[in-house]
Write a protein that holds these residues in place. Structure first.
Motif, PDB file in Angstrom:
ATOM      1  N   GLY A 159      51.088  36.023  45.462  1.00 11.97           N
ATOM      2  CA  GLY A 159      50.641  36.732  44.267  1.00 11.97           C
ATOM      3  C   GLY A 159      50.868  38.223  44.377  1.00 11.97           C
ATOM      4  O   GLY A 159      51.320  38.875  43.428  1.00 11.97           O
ATOM      5  N   GLY A 160      50.577  38.786  45.544  1.00 10.00           N
ATOM      6  CA  GLY A 160      50.811  40.211  45.750  1.00 10.00           C
ATOM      7  C   GLY A 160      52.285  40.563  45.646  1.00 10.00           C
ATOM      8  O   GLY A 160      52.657  41.581  45.052  1.00 10.00           O
ATOM      9  N   LEU A 161      53.134  39.703  46.229  1.00 10.71           N
ATOM     10  CA  LEU A 161      54.584  39.929  46.133  1.00 10.71           C
ATOM     11  C   LEU A 161      55.047  39.850  44.678  1.00 10.71           C
ATOM     12  O   LEU A 161      55.926  40.624  44.252  1.00 10.71           O
ATOM     13  N   ALA A 183      51.083  36.395  36.431  1.00  8.15           N
ATOM     14  CA  ALA A 183      51.112  35.061  37.036  1.00  8.15           C
ATOM     15  C   ALA A 183      50.004  34.845  38.075  1.00  8.15           C
ATOM     16  O   ALA A 183      49.353  33.794  38.063  1.00  8.15           O
ATOM     17  N   PRO A 184      49.749  35.807  38.985  1.00  8.24           N
ATOM     18  CA  PRO A 184      48.677  35.575  39.971  1.00  8.24           C
ATOM     19  C   PRO A 184      47.320  35.321  39.336  1.00  8.24           C
ATOM     20  O   PRO A 184      46.552  34.475  39.822  1.00  8.24           O
ATOM     21  N   ALA A 185      47.022  36.024  38.235  1.00  8.51           N
ATOM     22  CA  ALA A 185      45.726  35.833  37.573  1.00  8.51           C
ATOM     23  C   ALA A 185      45.639  34.464  36.927  1.00  8.51           C
ATOM     24  O   ALA A 185      44.600  33.791  36.994  1.00  8.51           O
ATOM     25  N   VAL A 186      46.732  34.040  36.306  1.00  7.58           N
ATOM     26  CA  VAL A 186      46.737  32.730  35.653  1.00  7.58           C
ATOM     27  C   VAL A 186      46.610  31.612  36.677  1.00  7.58           C
ATOM     28  O   VAL A 186      45.801  30.680  36.520  1.00  7.58           O
ATOM     29  N   VAL A 198      40.568  35.353  44.488  1.00  6.86           N
ATOM     30  CA  VAL A 198      42.025  35.239  44.545  1.00  6.86           C
ATOM     31  C   VAL A 198      42.677  36.332  43.712  1.00  6.86           C
ATOM     32  O   VAL A 198      43.670  36.955  44.125  1.00  6.86           O
ATOM     33  N   ILE A 199      42.123  36.598  42.537  1.00  7.03           N
ATOM     34  CA  ILE A 199      42.668  37.638  41.670  1.00  7.03           C
ATOM     35  C   ILE A 199      42.536  39.011  42.323  1.00  7.03           C
ATOM     36  O   ILE A 199      43.503  39.785  42.392  1.00  7.03           O
ATOM     37  N   ALA A 200      41.336  39.320  42.810  1.00  6.40           N
ATOM     38  CA  ALA A 200      41.119  40.628  43.429  1.00  6.40           C
ATOM     39  C   ALA A 200      42.019  40.814  44.645  1.00  6.40           C
ATOM     40  O   ALA A 200      42.644  41.873  44.812  1.00  6.40           O
ATOM     41  N   ALA A 201      42.095  39.796  45.497  1.00  4.87           N
ATOM     42  CA  ALA A 201      42.896  39.914  46.713  1.00  4.87           C
ATOM     43  C   ALA A 201      44.380  40.064  46.402  1.00  4.87           C
ATOM     44  O   ALA A 201      45.094  40.826  47.066  1.00  4.87           O
ATOM     45  N   SER A 202      44.863  39.357  45.389  1.00  3.43           N
ATOM     46  CA  SER A 202      46.283  39.425  45.034  1.00  3.43           C
ATOM     47  C   SER A 202      46.667  40.812  44.551  1.00  3.43           C
ATOM     48  O   SER A 202      47.651  41.405  45.015  1.00  3.43           O
ATOM     49  N   TYR A 203      45.903  41.352  43.613  1.00  4.05           N
ATOM     50  CA  TYR A 203      46.257  42.645  43.036  1.00  4.05           C
ATOM     51  C   TYR A 203      45.943  43.807  43.973  1.00  4.05           C
ATOM     52  O   TYR A 203      46.708  44.781  44.046  1.00  4.05           O
ATOM     53  N   LEU A 204      44.853  43.695  44.706  1.00  3.83           N
ATOM     54  CA  LEU A 204      44.553  44.749  45.679  1.00  3.83           C
ATOM     55  C   LEU A 204      45.538  44.703  46.840  1.00  3.83           C
ATOM     56  O   LEU A 204      45.891  45.744  47.405  1.00  3.83           O
TER      57      LEU A 204
END
Length: 249
Positions: A159-161, A183-186, A198-204
């Motif tokens: 998600g981060g990538l 996409a990571p949020a969805v 999962v959302i916080a970790a992906s974007y952060l």
């Protein structure tokens, strides 16, 4: 300040004993107990002192304050506003380790949530508190539910990538490519109650990845320079080790 001493009086200091024993030289022991008042419901959590007669590296008998990798100390210190919440989290995590196996994950979840609340109440910014909460929460999955933990970490990394790729493609290509970053949020919604993590970790992760990589590279470069000076400088002394100076040799 939601922390008080063991008698209920306002906390005017934290008594920590530095114990550079064994291979780990970052351990401290709490000499006097304290307590935390949960602002959510007013409940009190007592944090007993450690047993100073036992080694600091005995299980559940010390704290390393905030467990920040040494090469990231320039970004996030292991002590500061986060010190008391970190001590609280260590104490509550110890209780999770000692709980019946079936209850450990839930006890640790409560510890991680309390950590986030205590961070905010202690003056840590919302962004920094969320980062630290996300890290310990991911660790919870890895430790107590390894298969799910591996899947969670993989999704967060991907998600981060995806977020970083969306930013680059949106800048050099068509702006609509920025939508890839959604996409990571969805996909995180499939995790249900764990979706916010999962959302916080992906974007952060996408936000902090460049800083983390830079810090890691700088740490390696500094170590290599120190090694060259040690080998060719002819000044003797102690061979360099990766990371910051932790104790007097």
């Amino acid at each position: 300040m939601p922390f008080i001493d063991s008698t209920g009086a306002p906390l005017d200091g934290v008594h920590l004993l530095y114990r550079p024993s064994g291979a780990d030289v970052r351990l401290f022991q709490l000499e006097q107990g304290l307590a935390w008042i949960d602002p959510r419901d007013g409940s009190r959590t007592d944090i007993p002192p450690h047993d100073l007669s036992r080694p600091a590296d005995d299980p559940n008998n010390s704290t390393d304050l905030a467990s920040v990798p040494s090469f990231l100390w320039g970004l996030v210190a292991s002590y500061g506003h986060q010190t008391l919440p970190a001590i609280l989290h260590d104490a509550l995590s110890d209780r999770a380790d000692e709980a019946p196996t079936a209850e450990r994950f839930a006890v640790r979840r409560a510890a991680d949530d309390a950590f986030r609340v205590a961070l905010r109440e202690s003056g840590v910014t919302t962004l920094r508190a969320t980062v630290m909460w996300a890290v310990v929460s991911m660790q919870r999955f890895v430790r107590f539910r390894p298969p799910l933990g591996a899947l969670l970490v993989a999704q967060v990394v991907l998600g981060g990538l995806a977020v970083m790729a969306a930013a680059v493609l949106g800048l050099i290509g068509h702006p609509l490519l920025l939508l890839i970053g959604l996409a990571p949020a969805v996909l995180a919604l499939a995790w249900g109650r764990t979706a916010p993590l999962v959302i916080a970790a992906s974007y952060l992760g996408a936000l902090y990845a460049p800083l983390i990589v830079s810090a890691a590279v700088a740490s390696v470069v500094e170590y290599l320079i120190a090694l060259v000076v040690f080998v060719f400088g002819g000044l003797g002394g102690t061979p360099p080790r990766p990371g910051p100076t932790l104790r007097k040799e």
